[in-house]
Design a protein around this motif. Structure first.
Motif, PDB file in Angstrom:
ATOM      1  N   SER A 182       0.866  -1.173   0.000  1.00  0.00           N
ATOM      2  CA  SER A 182       0.000   0.000   0.000  1.00  0.00           C
ATOM      3  C   SER A 182       0.903   1.223   0.000  1.00  0.00           C
ATOM      4  N   LEU A 183       0.513   2.243  -0.750  1.00  0.00           N
ATOM      5  CA  LEU A 183       1.347   3.446  -0.854  1.00  0.00           C
ATOM      6  C   LEU A 183       0.703   4.644  -0.175  1.00  0.00           C
ATOM      7  N   ALA A 184      -0.569   4.506   0.200  1.00  0.00           N
ATOM      8  CA  ALA A 184      -1.290   5.624   0.820  1.00  0.00           C
ATOM      9  C   ALA A 184      -0.600   6.048   2.106  1.00  0.00           C
ATOM     10  N   GLY A 185      -0.360   7.359   2.225  1.00  0.00           N
ATOM     11  CA  GLY A 185       0.239   7.897   3.448  1.00  0.00           C
ATOM     12  C   GLY A 185       1.730   7.667   3.554  1.00  0.00           C
ATOM     13  N   GLN A 186       2.312   7.067   2.505  1.00  0.00           N
ATOM     14  CA  GLN A 186       3.767   6.854   2.526  1.00  0.00           C
ATOM     15  C   GLN A 186       4.472   8.198   2.367  1.00  0.00           C
ATOM     16  N   ARG A 187       5.695   8.294   2.891  1.00  0.00           N
ATOM     17  CA  ARG A 187       6.447   9.540   2.780  1.00  0.00           C
ATOM     18  C   ARG A 187       6.848   9.793   1.319  1.00  0.00           C
ATOM     19  N   ALA A 188       6.766  11.058   0.900  1.00  0.00           N
ATOM     20  CA  ALA A 188       7.084  11.399  -0.490  1.00  0.00           C
ATOM     21  C   ALA A 188       8.563  11.156  -0.801  1.00  0.00           C
ATOM     22  N   ASP A 189       9.459  11.480   0.165  1.00  0.00           N
ATOM     23  CA  ASP A 189      10.890  11.304  -0.125  1.00  0.00           C
ATOM     24  C   ASP A 189      11.218   9.828  -0.357  1.00  0.00           C
ATOM     25  N   TYR A 190      10.547   8.961   0.427  1.00  0.00           N
ATOM     26  CA  TYR A 190      10.781   7.513   0.262  1.00  0.00           C
ATOM     27  C   TYR A 190      10.241   7.035  -1.090  1.00  0.00           C
ATOM     28  N   LEU A 191       9.020   7.458  -1.458  1.00  0.00           N
ATOM     29  CA  LEU A 191       8.428   7.032  -2.736  1.00  0.00           C
ATOM     30  C   LEU A 191       9.281   7.501  -3.911  1.00  0.00           C
ATOM     31  N   TYR A 192       9.750   8.743  -3.836  1.00  0.00           N
ATOM     32  CA  TYR A 192      10.607   9.274  -4.901  1.00  0.00           C
ATOM     33  C   TYR A 192      11.863   8.412  -5.046  1.00  0.00           C
ATOM     34  N   LYS A 193      12.482   8.107  -3.899  1.00  0.00           N
ATOM     35  CA  LYS A 193      13.727   7.323  -3.946  1.00  0.00           C
ATOM     36  C   LYS A 193      13.480   5.947  -4.562  1.00  0.00           C
ATOM     37  N   GLN A 194      12.343   5.299  -4.207  1.00  0.00           N
ATOM     38  CA  GLN A 194      12.082   3.967  -4.754  1.00  0.00           C
ATOM     39  C   GLN A 194      11.891   4.034  -6.266  1.00  0.00           C
ATOM     40  N   LEU A 195      11.154   5.057  -6.750  1.00  0.00           N
ATOM     41  CA  LEU A 195      10.954   5.181  -8.190  1.00  0.00           C
ATOM     42  C   LEU A 195      12.286   5.382  -8.911  1.00  0.00           C
ATOM     43  N   ARG A 196      13.129   6.248  -8.329  1.00  0.00           N
ATOM     44  CA  ARG A 196      14.453   6.462  -8.929  1.00  0.00           C
ATOM     45  C   ARG A 196      15.258   5.165  -8.914  1.00  0.00           C
ATOM     46  N   ASP A 197      15.223   4.456  -7.786  1.00  0.00           N
ATOM     47  CA  ASP A 197      15.997   3.220  -7.667  1.00  0.00           C
ATOM     48  C   ASP A 197      15.501   2.147  -8.638  1.00  0.00           C
ATOM     49  N   TYR A 198      14.181   2.088  -8.878  1.00  0.00           N
ATOM     50  CA  TYR A 198      13.651   1.151  -9.875  1.00  0.00           C
ATOM     51  C   TYR A 198      14.177   1.525 -11.255  1.00  0.00           C
ATOM     52  N   LYS A 199      14.123   2.815 -11.547  1.00  0.00           N
ATOM     53  CA  LYS A 199      14.566   3.286 -12.864  1.00  0.00           C
ATOM     54  C   LYS A 199      16.067   3.030 -13.048  1.00  0.00           C
ATOM     55  N   ASP A 200      16.845   3.270 -11.997  1.00  0.00           N
ATOM     56  CA  ASP A 200      18.304   3.056 -12.058  1.00  0.00           C
ATOM     57  C   ASP A 200      18.670   1.581 -11.877  1.00  0.00           C
ATOM     58  N   GLU A 201      17.655   0.722 -11.698  1.00  0.00           N
ATOM     59  CA  GLU A 201      17.858  -0.713 -11.443  1.00  0.00           C
ATOM     60  C   GLU A 201      18.689  -0.973 -10.200  1.00  0.00           C
TER      61      GLU A 201
END
Lengths: 219, 164
Positions: free
Chosen positions: A70-89
């Motif tokens: 679930s992503l609701a209420g998750q911290r924005a800095d953490y979500l941003y980092k995960q998206l970047r990390d997925y993109k950077d593999e």
């Protein structure tokens, strides 16, 4: 020759797990520029950009299938980092990499802002005995170099800056899988192995209890 | 009109004078003996510490230099020291180089003279030798947050084998 084959296999295994020797575990650095980029994320734009996320993560960021986070209420800095990390593999997940690949920095900040603006998932009371987990959350275990979970993830499980995720209300199945992945080293996007060190020191039973403990917090 | 007792007035002057004398002597010795923070002044970006060359994740730990002396590269981050366990030889010059990923930390090994602040944005460097082999704790002695008291790690000092 045998040594050579073992070496090649070893390197490929490491590559497969996203752990190229010498490579940093994440390329994200929370510099003032990145922090202001994340702060500039717009939830309304993010909601539109997150249309493709709905089938797994739910319309309001609450995943129906407990294996997905679930992503609701998750911290924005953490979500941003995960998206970047997925993109950077750096966080290896072919499905998420495909979703993250077309996103630019602004898209990631917007999507992160959208989920961060939602309330946490509702608490699911646990009827199991969570005594061991409660001790770990509140006191940790100094002998095993395990800090109290609450020291970073906060007593209410809502995380803190920078990029320490909220765990409250998270699906227990997903949280358990995540800790197991840190323990095995198949998830390795935690800078300086902070979570890998902790997860390695945890037993399977403790991981299962901790996952249920955090699911029982929530909104 | 506020009433001030003559004795109160006297003691206010005495305390004021004491403060001036104490501060004056601290400032005088600081300037006269040019006392300054013990470590070298070297800046580093703490936010991107893990992307730097020296404090990259696989460059941390104990390295022996050509002259037999040892360099320990470490990162202090909430709430631990990385790497978590190190092993260094006794009676050997050791250079500790430490940087913080987040807030102000301290690094202290009891029973040795190793103690330094680790300030974000700077590299702390301490040169020392540890004479006595054994197991030592290494801990943070600057309050750094709720998990401060968990921030410790282990140092094994092995007997020196080169000077027998």
């Amino acid at each position: 020759m045998k040594r050579y084959i073992v070496m090649v296999l070893g390197v490929q295994l490491l590559l497969g797990a996203g752990m190229v020797p010498g490579a940093p575990s994440s390329l994200v650095a929370f510099t003032p520029q990145i922090r202001s980029l994340i702060a500039s994320g717009d939830p309304a734009r993010g909601k539109d950009k997150a249309a493709g996320c709905v089938s797994c993560h739910g319309a309001q960021g609450i995943a129906e299938n407990a294996a997905f986070p679930s992503l609701a209420g998750q911290r924005a800095d953490y979500l941003y980092k995960q998206l970047r990390d997925y993109k950077d593999e750096k966080r290896v997940n072919p499905l998420m990499a495909a979703f993250a690949q077309p996103l630019n920095e602004e898209d990631m900040a917007d999507i992160a802002a959208w989920y961060a603006s939602q309330p946490l998932p509702p608490a699911k009371p646990a009827d199991d005995d969570l005594g061991a987990a409660t001790t770990l959350v509140r006191r940790g275990d100094g002998k095993r170099l395990i800090p109290a979970c609450a020291a970073c993830h906060a007593a209410n499980g809502r995380g803190q800056a920078v990029a320490v995720p909220a765990l409250a209300g998270q699906n227990a199945a997903h949280l358990g899988q995540t800790l197991q992945a840190y323990k095995r080293g198949t998830r390795a996007n935690d800078v300086y192995s902070v979570m890998r060190n902790i997860a390695r020191a945890l037993s399977g039973e403790e991981i299962a209890q901790l996952a249920k403990y955090y699911e029982s917090l929530g909104e | 009109m506020i009433h001030i007792d003559p004795w109160e007035k006297t003691w206010v002057y005495i305390v004021g004078l004491l403060i001036v004398v104490m501060l004056g002597s601290i400032l005088y010795t600081a300037f006269a003996n040019s006392i300054h923070p013990p470590s070298n002044v070297e800046t580093i970006d703490s936010a991107s510490l893990h992307l730097s060359k020296e404090f990259a994740e696989d460059n941390l730990g104990v390295k022996t230099r050509a002259d037999g002396s040892v360099t320990v590269t470490m990162v202090a981050a909430r709430y631990g020291f990385y790497p978590q366990r190190i092993e260094v030889p006794a009676n050997t010059p050791i250079r500790f180089r430490i940087a913080s990923l987040d807030v102000v930390h301290g690094l202290h090994i009891p029973e040795t003279n190793l103690a330094t602040m680790v300030i974000p944005g700077f590299v702390s460097e301490v040169n020392t030798t540890i004479p006595k082999p054994g197991e030592y704790p290494l801990f943070c002695n600057e309050y750094c947050g709720l998990g401060h008291h968990y921030m410790w790690s282990r140092v094994t000092v092995t007997p020196d084998t080169t000077t027998n």
